[in-house]
Enzyme design. Structure first.
Site, PDB file in Angstrom:
ATOM      1  N   LYS A 191       0.783  -1.037  -0.042  1.00 51.08           N
ATOM      2  CA  LYS A 191      -0.117   0.005  -0.055  1.00 51.08           C
ATOM      3  C   LYS A 191       0.934   1.182  -0.238  1.00 51.08           C
ATOM      4  O   LYS A 191       0.509   2.173  -0.726  1.00 51.08           O
ATOM      5  CB  LYS A 191      -0.931  -0.060   1.306  1.00 51.08           C
ATOM      6  CG  LYS A 191      -1.913  -1.198   1.178  1.00 51.08           C
ATOM      7  CD  LYS A 191      -2.844  -0.768   2.225  1.00 51.08           C
ATOM      8  CE  LYS A 191      -2.349  -0.781   3.823  1.00 51.08           C
ATOM      9  NZ  LYS A 191      -2.124  -2.420   4.151  1.00 51.08           N
TER      10      LYS A 191
ATOM     11  N   ARG B 273      -9.817   0.442   8.721  1.00 50.62           N
ATOM     12  CA  ARG B 273      -9.720  -0.818   8.936  1.00 50.62           C
ATOM     13  C   ARG B 273     -10.684  -1.629   9.527  1.00 50.62           C
ATOM     14  O   ARG B 273     -10.407  -2.853   9.873  1.00 50.62           O
ATOM     15  CB  ARG B 273      -8.256  -0.704   9.686  1.00 50.62           C
ATOM     16  CG  ARG B 273      -6.898  -1.117   9.207  1.00 50.62           C
ATOM     17  CD  ARG B 273      -5.932  -0.710  10.053  1.00 50.62           C
ATOM     18  NE  ARG B 273      -4.596  -1.537   9.643  1.00 50.62           N
ATOM     19  CZ  ARG B 273      -3.573  -0.897   9.143  1.00 50.62           C
ATOM     20  NH1 ARG B 273      -3.488   0.314   8.964  1.00 50.62           N
ATOM     21  NH2 ARG B 273      -2.502  -1.531   9.041  1.00 50.62           N
TER      22      ARG B 273
ATOM     23  N   ARG C  63      11.125  -6.633   5.186  1.00 51.70           N
ATOM     24  CA  ARG C  63      11.032  -5.348   5.049  1.00 51.70           C
ATOM     25  C   ARG C  63      11.869  -4.481   5.925  1.00 51.70           C
ATOM     26  O   ARG C  63      11.954  -4.751   7.094  1.00 51.70           O
ATOM     27  CB  ARG C  63       9.695  -4.958   5.214  1.00 51.70           C
ATOM     28  CG  ARG C  63       9.192  -3.413   5.057  1.00 51.70           C
ATOM     29  CD  ARG C  63       7.943  -3.109   4.699  1.00 51.70           C
ATOM     30  NE  ARG C  63       7.007  -3.334   5.923  1.00 51.70           N
ATOM     31  CZ  ARG C  63       5.674  -2.964   5.970  1.00 51.70           C
ATOM     32  NH1 ARG C  63       5.237  -2.654   4.606  1.00 51.70           N
ATOM     33  NH2 ARG C  63       4.967  -3.136   6.916  1.00 51.70           N
TER      34      ARG C  63
ATOM     35  N   ARG D 288      10.956  -1.971  11.392  1.00 57.48           N
ATOM     36  CA  ARG D 288       9.885  -1.682  12.458  1.00 57.48           C
ATOM     37  C   ARG D 288       9.617  -3.014  13.481  1.00 57.48           C
ATOM     38  O   ARG D 288       9.526  -4.025  12.911  1.00 57.48           O
ATOM     39  CB  ARG D 288       8.513  -1.527  11.521  1.00 57.48           C
ATOM     40  CG  ARG D 288       8.536  -0.114  10.913  1.00 57.48           C
ATOM     41  CD  ARG D 288       7.400  -0.189   9.844  1.00 57.48           C
ATOM     42  NE  ARG D 288       6.100  -0.522  10.423  1.00 57.48           N
ATOM     43  CZ  ARG D 288       4.887  -0.527   9.676  1.00 57.48           C
ATOM     44  NH1 ARG D 288       4.961   0.293   8.400  1.00 57.48           N
ATOM     45  NH2 ARG D 288       3.959  -1.073  10.020  1.00 57.48           N
TER      46      ARG D 288
ATOM     47  N   ARG E 153      -0.616  -9.286  13.013  1.00 58.81           N
ATOM     48  CA  ARG E 153      -1.021  -8.433  11.913  1.00 58.81           C
ATOM     49  C   ARG E 153      -1.999  -9.004  11.076  1.00 58.81           C
ATOM     50  O   ARG E 153      -3.249  -8.489  10.511  1.00 58.81           O
ATOM     51  CB  ARG E 153      -0.181  -7.310  11.643  1.00 58.81           C
ATOM     52  CG  ARG E 153       0.289  -6.318  12.379  1.00 58.81           C
ATOM     53  CD  ARG E 153       1.883  -5.889  12.058  1.00 58.81           C
ATOM     54  NE  ARG E 153       1.684  -4.702  10.861  1.00 58.81           N
ATOM     55  CZ  ARG E 153       2.602  -4.497  10.168  1.00 58.81           C
ATOM     56  NH1 ARG E 153       3.878  -5.275  10.108  1.00 58.81           N
ATOM     57  NH2 ARG E 153       2.364  -3.658   9.119  1.00 58.81           N
TER      58      ARG E 153
HETATM   59  P1  AMP Z   1       0.692   0.224   8.806  1.00 59.77           P
HETATM   60  O1  AMP Z   1       1.711   1.218   8.755  1.00 59.77           O
HETATM   61  O2  AMP Z   1      -0.433   0.921   7.915  1.00 59.77           O
HETATM   62  O3  AMP Z   1       0.997  -0.986   8.738  1.00 59.77           O
HETATM   63  O4  AMP Z   1      -0.140   0.514  10.354  1.00 59.77           O
HETATM   64  C1  AMP Z   1       0.902   0.097  11.596  1.00 59.77           C
HETATM   65  C2  AMP Z   1       0.112  -0.029  12.645  1.00 59.77           C
HETATM   66  O5  AMP Z   1      -0.625   1.022  13.086  1.00 59.77           O
HETATM   67  C3  AMP Z   1      -1.151  -1.031  12.633  1.00 59.77           C
HETATM   68  O6  AMP Z   1      -0.787  -2.571  12.861  1.00 59.77           O
HETATM   69  C4  AMP Z   1      -2.185  -0.688  13.724  1.00 59.77           C
HETATM   70  O7  AMP Z   1      -1.604  -0.766  15.009  1.00 59.77           O
HETATM   71  C5  AMP Z   1      -1.998   0.856  13.823  1.00 59.77           C
HETATM   72  N1  AMP Z   1      -3.035   1.524  12.746  1.00 59.77           N
HETATM   73  C6  AMP Z   1      -2.647   1.724  11.389  1.00 59.77           C
HETATM   74  N2  AMP Z   1      -3.978   2.462  10.878  1.00 59.77           N
HETATM   75  C7  AMP Z   1      -4.935   1.965  11.951  1.00 59.77           C
HETATM   76  C8  AMP Z   1      -6.592   2.020  11.659  1.00 59.77           C
HETATM   77  N3  AMP Z   1      -7.005   2.663  10.741  1.00 59.77           N
HETATM   78  N4  AMP Z   1      -7.053   1.440  12.873  1.00 59.77           N
HETATM   79  C9  AMP Z   1      -6.435   0.929  13.688  1.00 59.77           C
HETATM   80  N5  AMP Z   1      -4.936   0.845  13.929  1.00 59.77           N
HETATM   81  C10 AMP Z   1      -4.237   1.457  12.851  1.00 59.77           C
END
Ligand code: AMP
Length: 218
Positions: free
Chosen positions: A13, A88, A127, A160, A171
């Protein structure tokens, strides 16, 4: 145009966001980046979000919706959004729909990056990301520079903590249980476009372009 980018962690993404923002002149709003920036700055929001993120869990809906609404209320967010990582959950999607409706706006498309489950763990655990600008590499497919310094911004390249085995596998489970149902939710509204995301970033970019330019999928 308001676009949502949906897909499991590791589907690419973030990579596609960069291309889409440029092509369609959109503002990208990435909730993961907002949470990480807050954590790096040591804000209470960042510290709270980190407790969930480091375990691979979702940050609670109300907190997440609040930070997105704050961001979308800013003057630069009034024309053309690319939402990466939000919504999400169905609750978040409903709140977004209400928020946009109040501004006489709507989601135009939800793009689902679809990818076989077995590819995702390899993508996630290999990653590496820039701590400052978020640019990504992959140990096998696009290795980072040996000195782990980001050539774009000079930031530090790191793994990360939610890309480690345990959090990454959580996740994926959380995605299947809480986020995947959104694909059907947007499909029922006639807004879903599905793109196979296992190819190279350029191939996926092309498939997205074709999907966005074709008539609505049934
Ligand atoms: P990402 O960078 O999109 O993989 O997001 C990393 C982490 O941020 C996720 O695993 C969640 O813990 C949190 N997060 C990001 N977006 C959301 C969302 N829309 N709702 C809840 N938690 C989120």
């Amino acid at each position: 145009m308001n676009l949502i980018l949906l897909g499991p962690p590791g589907a690419g993404k973030g990579t596609q966001t960069a291309a889409l923002v440029k092509r369609y002149n959109l503002l990208s709003v990435c909730t993961g980046d907002i949470f990480r920036a807050n954590f790096n700055a040591g804000t209470p929001l960042g510290l709270e979000a980190k407790q969930y993120m480091s375990q691979g869990l979702l940050v609670p809906d109300e907190l997440t919706v609040r930070i997105v609404v704050d961001r979308l209320n800013q003057p630069d967010a009034q024309n053309g959004l690319l939402l990466d990582g939000f919504p999400r959950t169905v609750y978040q999607a409903e709140e977004l729909e209400k928020y946009l409706a109040n501004k006489a706006q709507k989601v135009d498309h939800c793009l689902l990056l679809d990818i076989p489950q077995k590819e995702l763990m390899v993508r996630l655990t290999g990653r590496r990301s820039c701590r400052s600008c978020g640019r990504v590499w992959h140990l096998n497919f696009a290795p980072p520079p040996a000195d782990l310094t980001c050539p774009t911004c000079g930031g530090q390249i790191y793994q990360r903590d939610d890309d480690g085995e345990v959090a990454a596998s959580n996740r994926l489970k959380v995605y299947l249980a809480q986020t995947q149902p959104l694909a059907q939710w947007y499909k029922d509204k006639g807004l879903l476009k599905t793109v196979l995301a296992s190819g190279s970033p350029e191939e996926v970019e092309k498939a997205i372009r074709l999907a966005l330019e074709e008539k609505d999928q049934k």
